[in-house]
Design an enzyme around this catalytic site. Structure first.
Site, PDB file in Angstrom:
ATOM      1  N   THR A  92       0.867  -1.172   0.000  1.00 25.59           N
ATOM      2  CA  THR A  92       0.000   0.000   0.000  1.00 25.59           C
ATOM      3  C   THR A  92       0.904   1.223   0.000  1.00 25.59           C
ATOM      4  O   THR A  92       1.448   1.616   1.035  1.00 25.59           O
ATOM      5  CB  THR A  92      -0.929   0.003   1.227  1.00 25.59           C
ATOM      6  OG1 THR A  92      -1.690  -1.209   1.243  1.00 25.59           O
ATOM      7  CG2 THR A  92      -1.882   1.191   1.178  1.00 25.59           C
ATOM      8  N   LYS A 168      -6.645   1.023  -3.856  1.00 22.81           N
ATOM      9  CA  LYS A 168      -6.297   0.431  -2.566  1.00 22.81           C
ATOM     10  C   LYS A 168      -6.424   1.447  -1.436  1.00 22.81           C
ATOM     11  O   LYS A 168      -6.969   1.146  -0.360  1.00 22.81           O
ATOM     12  CB  LYS A 168      -4.880  -0.133  -2.637  1.00 22.81           C
ATOM     13  CG  LYS A 168      -4.286  -0.563  -1.301  1.00 22.81           C
ATOM     14  CD  LYS A 168      -5.084  -1.639  -0.610  1.00 22.81           C
ATOM     15  CE  LYS A 168      -4.362  -2.101   0.657  1.00 22.81           C
ATOM     16  NZ  LYS A 168      -5.187  -2.997   1.483  1.00 22.81           N
ATOM     17  N   LYS A 237      -0.753   6.156   8.302  1.00 24.21           N
ATOM     18  CA  LYS A 237      -0.039   6.412   7.048  1.00 24.21           C
ATOM     19  C   LYS A 237      -0.980   6.336   5.851  1.00 24.21           C
ATOM     20  O   LYS A 237      -0.936   7.182   4.946  1.00 24.21           O
ATOM     21  CB  LYS A 237       1.102   5.396   6.897  1.00 24.21           C
ATOM     22  CG  LYS A 237       1.886   5.462   5.597  1.00 24.21           C
ATOM     23  CD  LYS A 237       1.377   4.496   4.516  1.00 24.21           C
ATOM     24  CE  LYS A 237       1.534   3.051   4.923  1.00 24.21           C
ATOM     25  NZ  LYS A 237       1.107   2.124   3.820  1.00 24.21           N
TER      26      LYS A 237
END
Length: 289
Positions: A92, A168, A237
């Site tokens: 990711t 994603k 994040k």
């Protein structure tokens, strides 16, 4: 196939193990080499060594910085991956990082596919992930037999690799939103005297039967946040990258801004080692439960 696999954390370990079990010749690299012990593949001393002779190179690491460290420089895999070989990034990462990798591989005569995965470590170990893939059709076709080993289903989204990373990030944003809303709803009914387990059973047996509600509802209910399947700093994040992508496209994401603050609250209160689902308990704490 001859495969390089870089990144043997909770997700990568299970993925690499499944490729080895399927009979592929896999060379492994991890910054902590002991994580490769017992998997059965050859162990490389550097990313460059893992990439030498590979037809397909997988990376599964935590963030942009880790991937850039593996990719670039004399010991990086771009310098040694054969011409025509395919780098498959399952991490990711940001849209910008994927775009930079696309250009770097093109300049080196290599190919690049973004194939981030949905699923927690247990799904990775069972070969039951979902893959969101983007890249040239011929490149994805070459990777498909390996995707079939790793995932219960793969989805081809675009011929532009970075678009899979945008998908994603949007998916992780939705999961985080579910966690937060579940936590708030469960705090509300719990403070009102309703049995939260019965409430969760009602939700997941009727209109909210999707796995995301079942998985995260039970984690919140049982406060089962350690060991983390997906650590809170990684959740923070991902929300930061969602906001970054939104800013780049002039798309306001007010709920993502709220989620950023919820993750920062969790981290400020010592939640660095907790699963990201622990933000679902913040509402109960705010309510005095």
């Amino acid at each position: 196939m001859k495969i390089g696999f870089l990144g043997l954390g909770q997700m990568g370990h299970g993925m690499a193990a499944n490729l080895i079990k399927a009979g592929h010749e896999v060379t492994l690299y991890n910054r902590s080499p002991e994580k490769a012990a017992g998997l059965g593949g050859a162990i490389a001393a550097s990313p460059a060594e893992a990439a030498q002779g590979a037809e397909i190179l997988f990376t599964m690491v935590a963030h942009d910085a880790a991937l850039r460290e593996l990719a670039y420089g004399e010991r990086g895999f771009i310098a040694s991956l054969p011409a025509g070989a395919i780098h498959v990034s399952c991490s990711t990462i940001s849209v910008a990082c994927a775009e930079a990798l696309t250009q770097a591989h093109r300049a080196a005569g290599q190919r690049f596919v973004s194939a981030p995965v949905f699923g927690r470590p247990e799904a990775a170990a069972a070969g039951k992930l979902f893959i969101a893939a983007a890249g040239a059709p011929a490149d994805i076709a070459a990777c498909q037999p390996l995707f079939d080993v790793l995932a219960q289903r793969s989805f081809v989204l675009s011929d532009v690799p970075a678009r899979a990373n945008l998908v994603k990030l949007s998916g992780n944003f939705l999961i985080a939103a579910v966690i937060e809303s579940l936590g708030e709803a469960m705090a509300l009914v719990g403070k009102g005297g309703v049995d939260q387990r019965a409430y969760l059973d009602l939700l997941t047996s009727t209109l909210f039967s999707a796995p995301v509600y079942k998985t995260y509802g039970n984690l919140i209910l049982e406060q089962n946040f350690e060991p983390a399947g997906f650590a809170a700093p990684l959740g923070q994040k991902d929300i930061r990258l969602v906001l970054e992508a939104g800013e780049g496209l002039n798309v306001p994401l007010p709920l993502a801004s709220l989620l950023r603050d919820r993750f920062l609250t969790l981290l400020a209160q010592g939640g660095e080692k907790l699963d990201w689902s622990a933000i679902g308990r913040l509402a109960a704490r705010d309510a005095g439960l």
